[in-house]
Design an enzyme around this catalytic site. Structure first.
Site, PDB file in Angstrom:
ATOM      1  N   PHE A  13       0.808  -1.226   0.000  1.00  0.00           N
ATOM      2  CA  PHE A  13       0.000   0.000   0.000  1.00  0.00           C
ATOM      3  C   PHE A  13       0.840   1.274   0.000  1.00  0.00           C
ATOM      4  O   PHE A  13       0.318   2.349  -0.222  1.00  0.00           O
ATOM      5  CB  PHE A  13      -0.963  -0.002   1.197  1.00  0.00           C
ATOM      6  N   LYS A  14       2.143   1.155   0.218  1.00  0.00           N
ATOM      7  CA  LYS A  14       2.963   2.364   0.297  1.00  0.00           C
ATOM      8  C   LYS A  14       3.145   3.070  -1.055  1.00  0.00           C
ATOM      9  O   LYS A  14       3.669   4.179  -1.097  1.00  0.00           O
ATOM     10  CB  LYS A  14       4.312   2.032   0.922  1.00  0.00           C
ATOM     11  N   ASP A  15       2.711   2.445  -2.143  1.00  0.00           N
ATOM     12  CA  ASP A  15       2.872   3.054  -3.459  1.00  0.00           C
ATOM     13  C   ASP A  15       2.226   4.436  -3.564  1.00  0.00           C
ATOM     14  O   ASP A  15       2.815   5.348  -4.145  1.00  0.00           O
ATOM     15  CB  ASP A  15       2.266   2.148  -4.547  1.00  0.00           C
TER      16      ASP A  15
END
Ligand SMILES: *Cc1c(COP(=O)(O)O)cnc(C)c1O
Length: 431
Positions: free
Chosen positions: A106-108
């Site tokens: 999810f860090k994208d």
């Protein structure tokens, strides 16, 4: 909009200044001076808005003094070019899949948003910015991918040699261009310490602009609030009160969800689901915040002993424990329970969850035991292939390797090996 330091509210910065500095000069985290609720119509009609429009309206008040509307729309279009589906698992339980981006964790979104903002701010600037970041796995890949090819920005990623998965290592060592990977002979805490030392080392900072790309940076932290709005848009028609369960490590993601709630999004409750690193569950239980050394688990992106964003959460609730407990529950789960749950979810519903998502599911079920009439959404923060060993061993299956991962598997790894801080320092000074 100004952002003030949580150490001293008189220390203020614009969005641009706060993004470039990362952290306030007094070492406090930046926090928006106000969070103005969006008009009721925004939520009444959210299902007819595109994700780009939702994101634009939600982040506009925070950045508008420093990024014109047209540029902001362009940034949002660059960042949000993949899906965020809510997938129902069983009655009243769904997962919000946050792993459809380029590095499949999810860090994208945060990393890309920050990279686009820094790229925007560095246009026409003579001095380059160096992003320095320590990673235990997922952050490095997302940051490398997000910042690749951004003009005026160089990225140095420190990772512990032999302590990240093969896929994670390839994601941060194979890109080249403006991305440099430093392979540290040590553990994650050593990498983190080196980064902190460099920020305080005037022999470096006197002639190099350094910033961090961890979730302490507001440009990485705030855009995570989009996820919760996208989920609400999809789950609203269920007609039930919504509960979010967020697998948490540094507590940036869940804190961004609470900002979405302040914007007026209807949410009944948040659950912070943790592994054996249980500083926050302990705090909610006995009111004492006691940082602990981190413990290694199978959900290693959450192995954090002193969550850096928790001060932001305490601040959101004026440090009133009773208020916080009205809106947040937090539970800790063992690796055994996590593995059992991965098996149960797979056997009963045919869904393959990664260990972080399984912790989120466990947290949600715990809360729904006493609040059954709710619609629960747990966040799936990584694709199962990112934790391939655990998934294969626990479920006795091999998930297909998606195209974005396959792409890096055959590329050549390039890293600079360092043994101590001097190695980093001489690289930063001599280049
Ligand atoms: C970073 C990460 C987390 C923890 O998120 P925080 O915002 O630090 O709480 C959870 N799961 C995965 C897969 C991650 O990469």
């Amino acid at each position: 909009m100004k952002f003030y330091s949580l150490n001293n509210s008189e220390n203020q910065a614009s969005f641009k200044e706060a993004v470039i500095a990362g952290i306030a000069p007094d070492k406090g985290l930046y926090f928006p001076e106000k969070i103005k609720a969006l008009p009721a119509d925004f939520f009444n009609q959210i299902e007819i808005l595109s994700n780009h429009e939702i994101a634009f309206q939600a982040i506009h008040q925070f950045v508008k003094d420093d990024i014109e509307d047209e540029a902001l729309r362009e940034i949002i279009a660059n960042v949000l070019d993949f899906d965020f589906p809510v997938v129902e698992i069983e009655e009243n339980v769904a997962t919000l899949e946050l792993f459809h981006g380029p590095t499949m964790a999810f860090k994208d979104v945060g990393a890309r948003f920050m990279a686009n903002c820094l790229g925007h701010f560095s246009k026409g600037e003579k001095t380059e910015v160096t992003v320095l970041v320590a990673t235990s796995g997922d952050t490095g890949g997302a940051v490398a991918n997000g910042f690749l090819g951004v003009d005026g920005v160089n990225v140095v990623i420190l990772y512990p040699s032999g302590k990240v998965s093969d896929i994670q290592e390839r994601q941060l060592t194979t890109l080249g261009q403006n991305i440099v990977a430093m392979e540290v002979n040590g553990v994650f805490d050593d990498c983190q310490r080196m980064v902190k030392t460099a920020f305080l080392d005037t022999e470096i900072t006197d002639h190099k602009k350094l910033t961090s790309a961890n979730s302490i940076n507001i440009a990485r932290w705030l855009p995570q609030l989009f996820y919760f709005l996208f989920a609400y848009k999809q789950a609203k028609s269920q007609g039930k009160e919504i509960v979010f369960s967020v697998p948490s490590g540094n507590f940036g993601n869940i804190c961004a969800g609470m900002v979405a709630q302040k914007l007026g999004m209807p949410v009944k409750h948040f659950v912070a689901a943790t592994n054996a690193n249980k500083v926050v569950p302990n705090f909610l239980q006995n009111g004492v915040y006691e940082p602990l050394p981190s413990v290694a688990t199978i959900s290693n992106a959450m192995d954090v002993g002193d969550p850096s964003n928790f001060v932001r959460i305490r601040h959101l609730y004026q440090d009133e424990l009773a208020n916080l407990k009205d809106n947040l529950s937090s539970y800790s789960f063992s690796d055994d329970a996590t593995r059992e749950t991965m098996k149960t979810i797979h056997q009963n519903f045919g869904y393959v969850a990664d260990p972080h998502g399984a912790v989120g599911y466990l947290g949600l079920k715990e809360y729904q035991k006493v609040n059954p009439d709710t619609y629960g959404i747990f966040l799936e923060t990584a694709h199962p292939v990112k934790f391939l060993d655990v998934v294969e061993e626990t479920l006795s299956l091999s998930p297909d390797i998606p195209a974005q991962i396959q792409k890096v598997m055959n590329k050549e790894k390039k890293s600079i090996k360092i043994d101590n801080y001097e190695g980093l320092k001489s690289y930063l000074i001599e280049g």
